[in-house]
Design a protein around this motif. Structure first.
Motif, PDB file in Angstrom:
ATOM      1  N   ALA A 162      34.289  -9.653 -35.959  1.00  0.00           N
ATOM      2  CA  ALA A 162      33.937 -10.616 -34.916  1.00  0.00           C
ATOM      3  C   ALA A 162      34.850 -10.474 -33.705  1.00  0.00           C
ATOM      4  CB  ALA A 162      34.017 -12.041 -35.465  1.00  0.00           C
ATOM      5  N   LEU A 163      36.144 -10.242 -33.945  1.00  0.00           N
ATOM      6  CA  LEU A 163      37.084 -10.080 -32.839  1.00  0.00           C
ATOM      7  C   LEU A 163      36.786  -8.809 -32.056  1.00  0.00           C
ATOM      8  CD1 LEU A 163      39.609 -11.094 -31.372  1.00  0.00           C
ATOM      9  CD2 LEU A 163      40.985  -9.793 -33.021  1.00  0.00           C
ATOM     10  N   ALA A 164      36.477  -7.741 -32.769  1.00  0.00           N
ATOM     11  CA  ALA A 164      36.147  -6.482 -32.102  1.00  0.00           C
ATOM     12  C   ALA A 164      34.897  -6.628 -31.234  1.00  0.00           C
ATOM     13  CB  ALA A 164      35.953  -5.377 -33.135  1.00  0.00           C
ATOM     14  N   LYS A 165      33.902  -7.339 -31.751  1.00  0.00           N
ATOM     15  CA  LYS A 165      32.678  -7.547 -30.977  1.00  0.00           C
ATOM     16  C   LYS A 165      32.936  -8.443 -29.769  1.00  0.00           C
ATOM     17  CE  LYS A 165      29.256  -6.900 -34.652  1.00  0.00           C
ATOM     18  NZ  LYS A 165      28.171  -7.550 -35.451  1.00  0.00           N
ATOM     19  N   ALA A 166      33.774  -9.454 -29.926  1.00  0.00           N
ATOM     20  CA  ALA A 166      34.042 -10.390 -28.835  1.00  0.00           C
ATOM     21  C   ALA A 166      34.833  -9.750 -27.703  1.00  0.00           C
ATOM     22  CB  ALA A 166      34.790 -11.614 -29.371  1.00  0.00           C
ATOM     23  N   THR A 167      35.649  -8.762 -28.029  1.00  0.00           N
ATOM     24  CA  THR A 167      36.533  -8.162 -27.034  1.00  0.00           C
ATOM     25  C   THR A 167      36.127  -6.750 -26.622  1.00  0.00           C
ATOM     26  OG1 THR A 167      37.996  -7.312 -28.779  1.00  0.00           O
ATOM     27  CG2 THR A 167      38.503  -9.494 -27.875  1.00  0.00           C
ATOM     28  N   GLY A 168      35.195  -6.158 -27.370  1.00  0.00           N
ATOM     29  CA  GLY A 168      34.843  -4.761 -27.113  1.00  0.00           C
ATOM     30  C   GLY A 168      35.871  -3.791 -27.654  1.00  0.00           C
ATOM     31  N   ALA A 169      36.744  -4.274 -28.536  1.00  0.00           N
ATOM     32  CA  ALA A 169      37.812  -3.441 -29.086  1.00  0.00           C
ATOM     33  C   ALA A 169      37.274  -2.500 -30.160  1.00  0.00           C
ATOM     34  CB  ALA A 169      38.905  -4.334 -29.683  1.00  0.00           C
TER      35      ALA A 169
END
Length: 213
Positions: free
Chosen positions: A66-73
């Motif tokens: 979820a964090l990767a999707k939210a930040t594009g990381a």
């Protein structure tokens, strides 16, 4: 200055980490409630570009995807883990460049799980610290019995070898792990100053600090 900021979840005895060079950041083992991580990044004024998992967790639901999707990381997970989502598969010895000054070196540390990874944080070729996840803990190691009795004996042997590897290859740097923070034989407190044995010549962008919430 390289900063490593713990994000604590006292009810689980757990810590996630955000490390940054003042501009870009990486996150290790984020909890499911990623709002805390996003708020910390915004307050710190850094951009999250990489998210790392040390292992597939049995004690909480990860917020990594979820964090990767939210930040594009980029979302880094062991290539040996069979997952149903998109990730960047990584293996022992891989080096991930975070910024011009920061990089992460992947270390296979099986024992807590078969596919457990640790991460050596480096700045301009100098070792800053090791995120050891559930492998090497303060005064102990991670449990080898979470996969059941059929695997405990084998995982215990793996855990011994992994702890020895970390002790031999990274005995001169700070270790920051999933449950406690270890530095020079004792727990790291809430510090605003450099921690751990600083290699000769370390300075400028490669100075180290551990901050508290």
């Amino acid at each position: 200055m390289v900063a490593v900021i713990p994000i604590e979840t006292p009810t689980l005895g757990d810590r996630s980490y955000l490390a940054h060079d003042g501009e870009v950041a990486l996150v290790v083992d984020p909890q499911r409630d990623i709002d805390r991580v996003l708020e910390l990044a915004e307050t710190t004024g850094v951009r999250i570009t990489h998210v790392f998992e040390t292992h597939i967790h049995n004690d909480y639901v990860t917020g990594g995807l979820a964090l990767a999707k939210a930040t594009g990381a980029a979302y880094h997970v062991n290539a040996a883990d069979e997952v149903a989502y998109e990730r960047v598969p990584i293996r022992d010895g891989d080096v991930i460049h975070i910024s011009d000054s920061l990089q992460v070196r992947v270390i296979a540390t099986p024992g807590h799980t078969y596919t457990h990874l640790s991460y050596s944080l480096e700045c301009q070729g100098q070792h800053i610290g090791v995120f050891s996840g559930g492998s090497l803990l303060f005064g102990s190691t991670g449990r080898p019995d979470l996969l059941g009795p059929d695997h405990t004996h084998a995982l215990a042997h793996h855990q011994h070898a992994s702890a020895h590897r970390l002790a031999v290859e990274h005995d001169h740097v700070a270790v920051v792990e999933h449950l406690c923070q270890v530095c020079e034989g004792g727990p790291l407190k809430a510090l605003q100053r450099p921690v751990g044995p600083v290699p000769r010549g370390a300075g400028g962008r490669c100075g180290r600090s551990v901050d508290a919430d």
